[in-house]
Design a protein around this motif. Structure first.
Motif, PDB file in Angstrom:
ATOM      1  N   ARG A 151       0.835  -1.215   0.000  1.00 36.24           N
ATOM      2  CA  ARG A 151       0.000   0.000   0.000  1.00 36.24           C
ATOM      3  C   ARG A 151       0.870   1.266   0.000  1.00 36.24           C
ATOM      4  O   ARG A 151       0.597   2.234  -0.706  1.00 36.24           O
ATOM      5  CB  ARG A 151      -0.920   0.014   1.231  1.00 36.24           C
ATOM      6  N   LYS A 152       1.942   1.252   0.812  1.00 35.58           N
ATOM      7  CA  LYS A 152       2.835   2.417   0.897  1.00 35.58           C
ATOM      8  C   LYS A 152       3.495   2.710  -0.450  1.00 35.58           C
ATOM      9  O   LYS A 152       3.645   3.871  -0.835  1.00 35.58           O
ATOM     10  CB  LYS A 152       3.923   2.175   1.954  1.00 35.58           C
ATOM     11  N   THR A 153       3.901   1.656  -1.150  1.00 32.07           N
ATOM     12  CA  THR A 153       4.576   1.842  -2.435  1.00 32.07           C
ATOM     13  C   THR A 153       3.645   2.483  -3.457  1.00 32.07           C
ATOM     14  O   THR A 153       4.051   3.379  -4.209  1.00 32.07           O
ATOM     15  CB  THR A 153       5.108   0.496  -2.960  1.00 32.07           C
ATOM     16  N   MET A 154       2.401   2.035  -3.506  1.00 34.51           N
ATOM     17  CA  MET A 154       1.425   2.661  -4.408  1.00 34.51           C
ATOM     18  C   MET A 154       1.241   4.131  -4.057  1.00 34.51           C
ATOM     19  O   MET A 154       1.197   5.000  -4.931  1.00 34.51           O
ATOM     20  CB  MET A 154       0.080   1.930  -4.321  1.00 34.51           C
ATOM     21  N   LYS A 155       1.134   4.403  -2.773  1.00 36.97           N
ATOM     22  CA  LYS A 155       0.915   5.775  -2.320  1.00 36.97           C
ATOM     23  C   LYS A 155       2.124   6.656  -2.620  1.00 36.97           C
ATOM     24  O   LYS A 155       1.972   7.793  -3.092  1.00 36.97           O
ATOM     25  CB  LYS A 155       0.609   5.779  -0.822  1.00 36.97           C
ATOM     26  N   ARG A 156       3.325   6.147  -2.352  1.00 32.25           N
ATOM     27  CA  ARG A 156       4.549   6.892  -2.651  1.00 32.25           C
ATOM     28  C   ARG A 156       4.597   7.280  -4.131  1.00 32.25           C
ATOM     29  O   ARG A 156       4.905   8.417  -4.489  1.00 32.25           O
ATOM     30  CB  ARG A 156       5.780   6.031  -2.363  1.00 32.25           C
ATOM     31  N   SER A 157       4.322   6.298  -4.978  1.00 33.04           N
ATOM     32  CA  SER A 157       4.424   6.519  -6.417  1.00 33.04           C
ATOM     33  C   SER A 157       3.458   7.602  -6.885  1.00 33.04           C
ATOM     34  O   SER A 157       3.832   8.509  -7.643  1.00 33.04           O
ATOM     35  CB  SER A 157       4.146   5.209  -7.158  1.00 33.04           C
ATOM     36  N   ILE A 158       2.218   7.536  -6.430  1.00 28.58           N
ATOM     37  CA  ILE A 158       1.204   8.495  -6.869  1.00 28.58           C
ATOM     38  C   ILE A 158       1.461   9.880  -6.289  1.00 28.58           C
ATOM     39  O   ILE A 158       1.376  10.888  -6.990  1.00 28.58           O
ATOM     40  CB  ILE A 158      -0.204   7.974  -6.504  1.00 28.58           C
ATOM     41  N   GLN A 159       1.811   9.945  -5.001  1.00 27.09           N
ATOM     42  CA  GLN A 159       2.130  11.241  -4.403  1.00 27.09           C
ATOM     43  C   GLN A 159       3.306  11.895  -5.118  1.00 27.09           C
ATOM     44  O   GLN A 159       3.259  13.081  -5.464  1.00 27.09           O
ATOM     45  CB  GLN A 159       2.471  11.070  -2.916  1.00 27.09           C
ATOM     46  N   THR A 160       4.367  11.124  -5.332  1.00 30.37           N
ATOM     47  CA  THR A 160       5.572  11.685  -5.947  1.00 30.37           C
ATOM     48  C   THR A 160       5.303  12.112  -7.384  1.00 30.37           C
ATOM     49  O   THR A 160       5.808  13.146  -7.838  1.00 30.37           O
ATOM     50  CB  THR A 160       6.733  10.676  -5.895  1.00 30.37           C
ATOM     51  N   THR A 161       4.493  11.341  -8.112  1.00 33.03           N
ATOM     52  CA  THR A 161       4.152  11.724  -9.487  1.00 33.03           C
ATOM     53  C   THR A 161       3.441  13.077  -9.505  1.00 33.03           C
ATOM     54  O   THR A 161       3.748  13.939 -10.341  1.00 33.03           O
ATOM     55  CB  THR A 161       3.267  10.647 -10.132  1.00 33.03           C
ATOM     56  N   LYS A 162       2.509  13.275  -8.588  1.00 30.51           N
ATOM     57  CA  LYS A 162       1.797  14.559  -8.501  1.00 30.51           C
ATOM     58  C   LYS A 162       2.769  15.702  -8.191  1.00 30.51           C
ATOM     59  O   LYS A 162       2.683  16.782  -8.769  1.00 30.51           O
ATOM     60  CB  LYS A 162       0.721  14.495  -7.405  1.00 30.51           C
ATOM     61  N   ILE A 163       3.692  15.433  -7.267  1.00 27.97           N
ATOM     62  CA  ILE A 163       4.674  16.453  -6.883  1.00 27.97           C
ATOM     63  C   ILE A 163       5.585  16.789  -8.070  1.00 27.97           C
ATOM     64  O   ILE A 163       5.823  17.961  -8.366  1.00 27.97           O
ATOM     65  CB  ILE A 163       5.511  15.959  -5.680  1.00 27.97           C
ATOM     66  N   ILE A 164       6.071  15.751  -8.751  1.00 27.93           N
ATOM     67  CA  ILE A 164       6.983  15.956  -9.885  1.00 27.93           C
ATOM     68  C   ILE A 164       6.289  16.760 -10.989  1.00 27.93           C
ATOM     69  O   ILE A 164       6.878  17.676 -11.577  1.00 27.93           O
ATOM     70  CB  ILE A 164       7.470  14.602 -10.457  1.00 27.93           C
ATOM     71  N   GLU A 165       5.041  16.420 -11.277  1.00 31.17           N
ATOM     72  CA  GLU A 165       4.299  17.140 -12.324  1.00 31.17           C
ATOM     73  C   GLU A 165       4.184  18.623 -11.992  1.00 31.17           C
ATOM     74  O   GLU A 165       4.307  19.482 -12.866  1.00 31.17           O
ATOM     75  CB  GLU A 165       2.916  16.520 -12.506  1.00 31.17           C
ATOM     76  N   GLU A 166       3.956  18.934 -10.712  1.00 35.11           N
ATOM     77  CA  GLU A 166       3.836  20.331 -10.304  1.00 35.11           C
ATOM     78  C   GLU A 166       5.186  21.034 -10.371  1.00 35.11           C
ATOM     79  O   GLU A 166       5.274  22.197 -10.793  1.00 35.11           O
ATOM     80  CB  GLU A 166       3.265  20.416  -8.884  1.00 35.11           C
ATOM     81  N   VAL A 167       6.248  20.351  -9.972  1.00 35.93           N
ATOM     82  CA  VAL A 167       7.588  20.944 -10.041  1.00 35.93           C
ATOM     83  C   VAL A 167       7.969  21.205 -11.505  1.00 35.93           C
ATOM     84  O   VAL A 167       8.534  22.255 -11.826  1.00 35.93           O
ATOM     85  CB  VAL A 167       8.639  20.041  -9.356  1.00 35.93           C
ATOM     86  N   ILE A 168       7.648  20.283 -12.394  1.00 37.89           N
ATOM     87  CA  ILE A 168       7.917  20.478 -13.820  1.00 37.89           C
ATOM     88  C   ILE A 168       7.144  21.683 -14.348  1.00 37.89           C
ATOM     89  O   ILE A 168       7.645  22.463 -15.164  1.00 37.89           O
ATOM     90  CB  ILE A 168       7.572  19.208 -14.626  1.00 37.89           C
ATOM     91  N   ARG A 169       5.903  21.842 -13.871  1.00 34.59           N
ATOM     92  CA  ARG A 169       5.096  22.997 -14.287  1.00 34.59           C
ATOM     93  C   ARG A 169       5.740  24.303 -13.827  1.00 34.59           C
ATOM     94  O   ARG A 169       5.795  25.277 -14.582  1.00 34.59           O
ATOM     95  CB  ARG A 169       3.683  22.885 -13.704  1.00 34.59           C
ATOM     96  N   GLN A 170       6.239  24.294 -12.586  1.00 30.41           N
ATOM     97  CA  GLN A 170       6.864  25.509 -12.044  1.00 30.41           C
ATOM     98  C   GLN A 170       8.270  25.737 -12.594  1.00 30.41           C
ATOM     99  O   GLN A 170       8.696  26.881 -12.761  1.00 30.41           O
ATOM    100  CB  GLN A 170       6.937  25.420 -10.512  1.00 30.41           C
TER     101      GLN A 170
END
Length: 329
Positions: free
Chosen positions: A88-107
């Motif tokens: 469960r943690k691995t799924m959550k890590r992956s999705i959270q980090t993907t959201k963060i990375i997408e926002e950092v790329i946008r900024q």
């Protein structure tokens, strides 16, 4: 067959949680691994053994009118070695980090990404592992503060992984780090850090009397094909977000060996933060109000938006210890 359409809930039906993409969630396999872990803890007389045994024992799902299935309620033990919780943690890590990375790329669209692996010598018992992991966390903190590292650093995601060497039974502890740096990082000797530079700085930060194994590579930018760029970064995210410890390392079927490994890992991983964010990635994590992966909610971990669909009914699955499977009540 994996469907909940027109099923008779009075019948003993095996749980089948099939997602929109066709993938069936491995509840049975993860619970079986959890049971194996619990049995080892019980033999070792860990107080938390009973708590681990009840992890994911009862699962309540919401079913939408469209037939989609979403975990609504469950209790998870959050033990560092629990196969169910780590899944469960691995799924959550992956999705959270993907959201963060997408926002950092946008900024920071011109930023560059690096994938860094840091390691130290293997250790042979839980006490040494505990000491080494503490030293690595402090060493990493020092590494990020060095002027030449800090001057172009936008942010990072760090995860710590421990693997077992099958040949000599030692433990290999290493860090996977996804780094976001300014584009000027690759321009000029005053900015760029070679693999030899990273190795030297890590050796200095860790105060080692030997040369450690360090690997650094750029996550390739694909300016003409942004889809490929995201895919390359996503691959780095998956590597960084993967399991801190694989249950295959301590559920080998060799009881004496498995007991020793679990005992060592429990001691070594006790109260360790295995994942951390820094810089802009940490700021985005906070701004998005994302909870702690290691101690947060493990019920809502995927990225399906079925919560916007109206619930038609709920079903409850119970783990049957005799049949070694989940059945709908």
């Amino acid at each position: 067959m994996c469907t909940h359409d027109n099923m008779d809930l009075d019948q003993k039906t095996v749980l089948c949680d099939k997602k929109a993409n066709g993938k069936v969630q491995p509840w049975k396999e993860k619970k079986l691994a959890n049971v194996g872990y619990f049995e080892l803890l019980e033999i070792l007389q860990f107080k938390k053994a009973e708590r681990v045994s009840t992890c994911g024992e009862i699962l309540e799902f919401d079913i939408t009118h469209e037939g989609r299935m979403k975990l609504a309620k469950a209790w998870f033990c959050k033990s560092p070695l629990c196969p169910m919780c780590n899944w469960r943690k691995t799924m959550k890590r992956s999705i959270q980090t993907t959201k963060i990375i997408e926002e950092v790329i946008r900024q920071k669209p011109k930023a560059r990404w690096l994938f860094l692996t840091l390691s130290v010598k293997n250790v042979f018992d839980g006490k040494e592992l505990d000491k080494s992991l503490k030293a690595m966390a402090e060493g990493f903190r020092r590494l990020m503060l060095y002027k030449k590292v800090k001057q172009n650093m936008i942010g990072f995601m760090r995860s710590t992984e421990v693997t077992v060497n099958k040949k000599d039974g030692s433990y290999n502890q290493h860090m996977h780090v996804l780094l976001c740096v300014e584009s000027k990082y690759f321009k000029g000797a005053e900015n760029y850090l070679s693999q030899e530079d990273w190795t030297s700085l890590w050796q200095k930060a860790m105060k080692l009397d030997y040369v450690p194994v360090v690997h650094i590579e750029a996550v390739k930018n694909k300016k003409r094909n942004k889809k490929k760029e995201v895919t390359a970064i996503q691959a780095a995210v998956q590597e960084t977000a993967k399991y801190s410890v694989k249950d295959a390392d301590y559920l080998t079927g060799n009881l004496e060996n498995d007991l020793e490994v679990v005992k060592d890992l429990e001691e070594g991983l006790y109260r360790k933060r295995m994942i951390a964010y820094g810089g802009l990635l940490k700021e985005v994590h906070k701004r998005f109000n994302l909870d702690d992966v290691e101690d947060g909610d493990l019920v809502r971990v995927d990225d399906e938006d079925s919560d916007v669909e109206e619930k038609a009914y709920s079903i409850v699955a119970f783990w049957n210890w005799e049949q070694q499977n989940y059945y709908l009540n």
